[in-house]
Design an enzyme around this catalytic site. Structure first.
Site, PDB file in Angstrom:
ATOM      1  N   ASP A  43       0.829  -1.200   0.000  1.00 30.63           N
ATOM      2  CA  ASP A  43       0.000   0.000   0.000  1.00 30.63           C
ATOM      3  C   ASP A  43       0.867   1.255   0.000  1.00 30.63           C
ATOM      4  OD1 ASP A  43      -2.212  -1.557   0.049  1.00 30.63           O
ATOM      5  OD2 ASP A  43      -2.633  -1.295   2.178  1.00 30.63           O
ATOM      6  N   ALA A  44       1.987   1.193   0.699  1.00 29.78           N
ATOM      7  CA  ALA A  44       2.858   2.368   0.762  1.00 29.78           C
ATOM      8  C   ALA A  44       3.409   2.710  -0.615  1.00 29.78           C
ATOM      9  CB  ALA A  44       4.006   2.114   1.746  1.00 29.78           C
ATOM     10  N   SER A  92     -12.068   7.580  -3.100  1.00 27.57           N
ATOM     11  CA  SER A  92     -10.786   7.280  -2.472  1.00 27.57           C
ATOM     12  C   SER A  92     -10.316   8.530  -1.725  1.00 27.57           C
ATOM     13  CB  SER A  92      -9.763   6.854  -3.523  1.00 27.57           C
ATOM     14  OG  SER A  92      -9.606   7.864  -4.494  1.00 27.57           O
ATOM     15  N   GLU A 126      -8.053   9.335  12.640  1.00 25.39           N
ATOM     16  CA  GLU A 126      -8.328   7.940  12.979  1.00 25.39           C
ATOM     17  C   GLU A 126      -7.403   7.024  12.193  1.00 25.39           C
ATOM     18  OE1 GLU A 126     -12.119   6.449  11.169  1.00 25.39           O
ATOM     19  OE2 GLU A 126     -12.277   8.520  10.457  1.00 25.39           O
ATOM     20  N   LYS A 128      -6.078   4.369   9.622  1.00 28.22           N
ATOM     21  CA  LYS A 128      -6.556   3.919   8.307  1.00 28.22           C
ATOM     22  C   LYS A 128      -6.399   2.398   8.248  1.00 28.22           C
ATOM     23  CE  LYS A 128      -6.181   4.738   3.346  1.00 28.22           C
ATOM     24  NZ  LYS A 128      -6.083   3.327   2.964  1.00 28.22           N
TER      25      LYS A 128
END
Length: 754
Positions: A43-44, A92, A126, A128
């Site tokens: 994901d990074a 997104s 918050e 993710k």
């Protein structure tokens, strides 16, 4: 993290090449992550690539592609499940990786809202969650439907499976009559380990990571399989509502918690930037002990009234930001460097690696950017990586930060073999043998073969049938390559003559011996496999090829592909359905460098018809005169895009190919926005000077939503100039041309916002 040419130092040509690469890589990643539940990168890495794409587009807005990753959300829903149209799109999030980007997010919101630096502005922060996005619809307190995000507009119906998740209530007390709860389905670390242990004991496939396991578990055809999987849920937002949940983000989340939905306990209300960053640091420190995967922290403007004012971009809300954690790294062996040729002729080097797991994903390929990057220098000739070049046999550090293909960050010289030699970048195209030249100021070497280069031709055809273009059912990238290798389709017009040529008994240009010669002559095993697959063959023996070509019970096309007649008939019907095409999709489908979906829409809206559009290209070729000036007057079209467009459509061979295609089609006129009651619909508006009651971005967005065309320059076609304090040359030119000029108050009164 790999060193890259800073965005501000990129030339237009470098930027265009990188945007093309980013679009392709991110599209592959989207399919792997959202549709196949088998991500190829972390994901990074994915977020880093999308971020770089956005930065390049911001600096070069005229280069924004039609298939820009910034215009997409997720991936198309699977055909396995029924589709659900979201009442409110699931978008997104914009991503950030550095503190400075979070500070810019805060400052940008303040500028948009005309808030001072010291004005109070609260955000929620918050974790993710790294899971699968889900929308759950309740009517009258009853769970009636649940759907995955899909492509943002349409998702997969997973209602039966969601009913098996214990943390998701089946009934609600005291909820709005219509309530769509948005959240993330995930799997905890301990549950994931236990599930994999059970899978291994049963001789079944192990899951690569918790996110894959959660996504695969939710998307089961048998709900009982989902029931047996330890899925969990966190609510973070909402879609359609019949009544508000609260006045603020935090109050709405507390209401969801009171209704019985799990809300992440680490969610905090932050008073400004310093508290946001402090909470990010606190969550990052706890990351390893949470028991579930997170990949960053999400900030949202707390006041829902301000959220409404800020509104949305095409795929992301302006009022939210995902502050992602740093990319992960790994070392592995560089086994080979391959060269791929794109549809614009760009030669792109790809590292073939000994497979290594990076951030939960097995990586075997990585981009090497261009020949300068391999040599250890940037576009100006200055050293990168301390001047270390990259050689086959090196141990290299790879990282994933946001795109499909990971990148090589560093080289371990202490492990370099004694016989490793510097890599020589090819000066000829590996696909067609034509000279590969590098123009001054361009970091990319390009094949000069043009239409004779099979690699370029195949990539152009793949683009032609892509989703944003003709999107022909049953004729995707794989099929296009098959048809090209068998010489059935060599240019787009061939698609629309396919039925007639097949009915006439036209053979593919390849005879059995030619097929085997090509199979045996290919040094690359991958190339041999592609050609064999194009014929549907499992073996390369001459008898097998001859047998396939000797079958006379079917038409040539079905025989060569190993298809049934029904399959061929279905394809022909799908092609016929695309003989009528909207103008903007046709322009995009042509695959002209720098002309993406957004630019195609601008061009279509400006010219209106295919006849007007194509007729304007020849007179614009001189780069002077009314046709050229008219092209440049389109807001979002700059000289680089305009030259690419005109050059492509005035080259004799390419123009002839386009004309043959157009003769097969009915091109629909561009439809103006449905704004019949708008006082500015269809008018060309220019803003100049300082606007005091709204920002330029707000003014432009509002004008376009009312059906106006916003231009960056004044011309005889300008209908209205909105001039604020400090208006200069544009106001003078408008006066000379007799263009109506009003101030900001007049504009607001005109559109009913005064």
């Amino acid at each position: 993290m790999a060193e890259e040419t800073p965005v501000e130092e990129l030339s237009a040509e470098e930027a265009a090449a990188e945007l093309a690469r980013l679009a392709a890589e991110i599209a592959r990643a989207d399919r792997a992550y959202h549709l196949e539940d088998a991500p190829e990168i972390s994901d990074a890495e994915y977020d880093r690539l999308k971020r770089r794409n956005a930065e390049i587009e911001a600096r070069f807005p005229d280069l924004k592609r039609a298939d820009s990753p910034g215009e997409r959300v997720g991936a198309r829903p699977s055909e396995t499940f029924a589709k659900v149209r979201h009442a409110v799109r699931m978008l997104s999030l914009e991503n950030a990786f550095e503190r400075a980007e979070v500070a810019e997010f805060d400052a940008r919101i303040r500028r948009y809202l005309n808030l001072g630096a010291e004005a109070p502005l609260n955000f929620t922060a918050e974790p993710k969650i790294d899971g699968l996005s889900l929308s759950i619809r309740y009517e009258g307190g009853r769970l009636v439907q649940a759907a995955t995000r899909g492509d943002g507009a349409e998702g997969e119906d997973v209602t039966r499976n969601v009913r098996t998740i214990g943390e998701i209530p089946g009934r609600l007390e005291g909820a709005p009559d219509i309530l769509e709860v948005r959240g993330e389905v995930y799997m905890g670390h301990d549950d994931f380990a236990a599930l994999n242990a059970r899978q291994e004991a049963a001789g079944a496939k192990r899951f690569a990571n918790p996110r894959n396991a959660a996504a695969g578990s939710l998307r089961q055809l048998d709900p009982e399989v989902t029931r047996a999987r330890p899925l969990r849920f966190f609510a973070y937002g909402w879609g359609a509502l019949s009544a508000p949940l609260g006045d603020t983000q935090m109050a709405a989340l507390e209401r969801l918690g009171a209704l019985g939905f799990p809300v992440n306990p680490l969610t905090r209300l932050c008073d400004g930037l310093d508290e946001m960053l402090a909470h990010y640091a606190q969550i990052e420190q706890q990351r390893a002990t949470l028991g579930y995967d997170i990949d960053g922290v999400v900030y949202k403007v707390n006041d829902l009234g301000l959220q409404e004012r800020l509104g949305y971009r095409s795929t992301t809300p302006r009022w939210a930001l995902a502050h992602k954690f740093p990319a992960e790294l790994a070392w592995t062996l560089l086994e080979a460097i391959d060269i791929q040729v794109g549809r614009t002729g760009a030669l792109s080097p790809v590292a073939r690696l000994t497979p290594v797991t990076v951030g939960g994903v097995v990586v075997s390929n990585a981009t090497l950017h261009n020949e300068d990057y391999i040599a250890g220098r940037d576009s100006k000739g200055d050293p990168i990586r301390g001047g270390k070049d990259i050689r086959v046999g090196d141990w290299v550090q790879v990282y994933r930060a946001g795109d499909v293909i990971p990148k090589v960050a560093d080289v371990d010289l202490s492990r370099r073999p004694d016989d490793a030699t510097p890599y020589e970048f090819p000066k000829t195209c590996p696909a067609c043998g034509s000279d590969a030249i590098r123009e001054e100021g361009d970091s990319v070497r390009r094949c000069t073969g043009g239409l004779i280069c099979p690699a370029q031709a195949i990539e152009k055809l793949k683009h032609f049938v892509s989703r944003g273009a003709f999107d022909i059912e049953g004729l995707g990238a794989k099929q296009v390559e098959q048809f090209y290798l068998l010489s059935w389709i060599r240019e787009p017009a061939d698609i629309f003559t396919l039925r007639d040529r097949d009915a006439a008994g036209e053979k593919a240009l390849l005879e059995p011996d030619e097929v085997l010669d090509r199979l045996e002559g290919e040094e690359s095993g991958e190339a041999r496999a592609r050609l064999a697959a194009a014929l549907g063959l499992e073996t390369f023996e001459r008898d097998s090829v001859a047998e396939r070509f000797a079958e006379r019970s079917r038409t040539p096309l079905a025989r060569h592909l190993g298809w049934g007649e029904k399959s061929a008939a279905n394809l022909f019907e799908a092609i016929d359905e695309r003989r009528s095409i909207p103008l903007e999709r046709l322009i995009f489908a042509l695959g002209i460098r720098h002309v993406g979906e957004t630019a195609a829409q601008l061009l279509a809206r400006h010219y209106g018809t295919w006849e007007n559009f194509i007729a304007a290209m020849e007179p614009a070729a001189a780069e002077e005169g009314s046709a050229w000036n008219d092209l440049l007057s389109i807001d979002g079209v700059g000289p680089v895009l305009a030259r690419s467009l005109v050059k492509s459509l005035t080259q004799p061979a390419e123009r002839a190919s386009v004309d043959r295609l157009a003769a097969c089609l009915t091109v629909e006129e561009a439809e103006p926005p449905a704004t019949s009651d708008s006082p500015v619909a269809g008018k060309t508006v220019v803003f100049t000077g300082t606007l005091e009651k709204m920002t330029r971005a707000e003014a432009k967005a509002r004008a376009e939503s009312l059906g106006a065309k916003v231009s960056g320059s004044v011309s005889p076609k300008t209908d209205l100039l909105v001039a604020g304090p400090g208006a200069g040359s544009k106001a003078k030119k408008a006066a000379e041309l007799g263009v109506e000029t009003i101030d900001e108050d007049g504009w607001l009164k005109l559109i009913g916002a005064g």
